[in-house]
Write a protein that holds these residues in place. Structure first.
Motif, mmCIF file in Angstrom:
data_model
loop_
_atom_site.group_PDB
_atom_site.id
_atom_site.type_symbol
_atom_site.label_atom_id
_atom_site.label_comp_id
_atom_site.label_asym_id
_atom_site.label_seq_id
_atom_site.Cartn_x
_atom_site.Cartn_y
_atom_site.Cartn_z
ATOM 1 N N ALA A 10 44.824 45.044 36.378
ATOM 2 C CA ALA A 10 44.350 43.545 36.170
ATOM 3 C C ALA A 10 45.612 42.678 35.800
ATOM 4 O O ALA A 10 45.643 41.530 36.020
ATOM 5 N N ALA A 15 44.143 43.286 42.672
ATOM 6 C CA ALA A 15 42.809 42.751 42.722
ATOM 7 C C ALA A 15 42.144 44.316 43.246
ATOM 8 O O ALA A 15 41.152 44.789 42.838
ATOM 9 N N ALA A 18 42.235 47.145 40.922
ATOM 10 C CA ALA A 18 41.433 47.100 39.862
ATOM 11 C C ALA A 18 39.628 47.392 40.241
ATOM 12 O O ALA A 18 39.187 47.966 39.493
ATOM 13 N N LYS A 19 39.509 46.792 41.559
ATOM 14 C CA LYS A 19 38.074 47.029 42.102
ATOM 15 C C LYS A 19 37.798 48.405 42.213
ATOM 16 O O LYS A 19 36.903 48.854 41.901
ATOM 17 N N ALA A 42 44.388 40.360 32.476
ATOM 18 C CA ALA A 42 44.283 39.465 33.627
ATOM 19 C C ALA A 42 44.286 38.167 33.205
ATOM 20 O O ALA A 42 44.920 37.397 34.166
ATOM 21 N N HIS A 47 45.396 36.026 36.264
ATOM 22 C CA HIS A 47 44.614 36.531 37.202
ATOM 23 C C HIS A 47 43.106 36.230 37.279
ATOM 24 O O HIS A 47 42.529 37.172 36.781
ATOM 25 N N THR A 49 40.695 35.530 39.065
ATOM 26 C CA THR A 49 39.577 36.278 40.118
ATOM 27 C C THR A 49 39.501 37.668 39.599
ATOM 28 O O THR A 49 38.438 38.238 39.409
ATOM 29 N N ILE A 50 40.401 38.278 38.933
ATOM 30 C CA ILE A 50 40.314 39.681 38.552
ATOM 31 C C ILE A 50 39.466 39.602 37.154
ATOM 32 O O ILE A 50 38.555 40.501 36.916
#
Length: 124
Positions: A10, A15, A18-19, A42, A47, A49-50
């Protein structure tokens, strides 16, 4: 030092990693040696979005926990086969803990043993 794979991914903007870690049940509540969670790492490193992805997963897990608590409180739960699991609680006496299948479902969903509901009730 003291950073999990999720915190590292993150904080470094990875991403997809992390996902994958979130889908594998990575604990989003762990803090590193500086007291930051993966979402905070993040955010600190730009970041968003993360950070949002982690927040979404945190919310999903919280809703799952609350749903299981609600089903247990009402005495209507389902087992892994979809059949009803009889309530061990009643209108008198202290609430009974969820059965082992419910605990397993919580852990497989990635819940943390330190998590709880808004009333600070532990699922364990």
């Amino acid at each position: 030092f003291g950073r999990t794979a999720l915190i590292i991914a993150a904080g470094n903007g990875h991403a997809a990693i992390a996902k994958a870690l979130l889908e594998a049940g990575a604990d989003v509540d762990v803090v590193d040696s500086e007291g930051r969670t993966a979402a905070q790492a993040a955010r600190k490193n730009g970041h968003p979005t993360i950070e949002e992805m982690i927040a979404g997963e945190t919310g999903r897990r919280k809703r799952l926990l609350e749903s299981l608590f609600s089903a247990h409180a009402k005495g209507s739960s389902t087992g892994s086969d979809g059949g009803a699991v009889p309530s061990t609680g009643g209108s008198s006496g202290p609430p009974q803990p969820p059965n082992l299948e419910q605990l397993r479902a919580l852990l497989l969903a990635g819940s943390s043993s330190s998590a709880g509901t808004t009333a600070r009730e532990s699922p364990f």
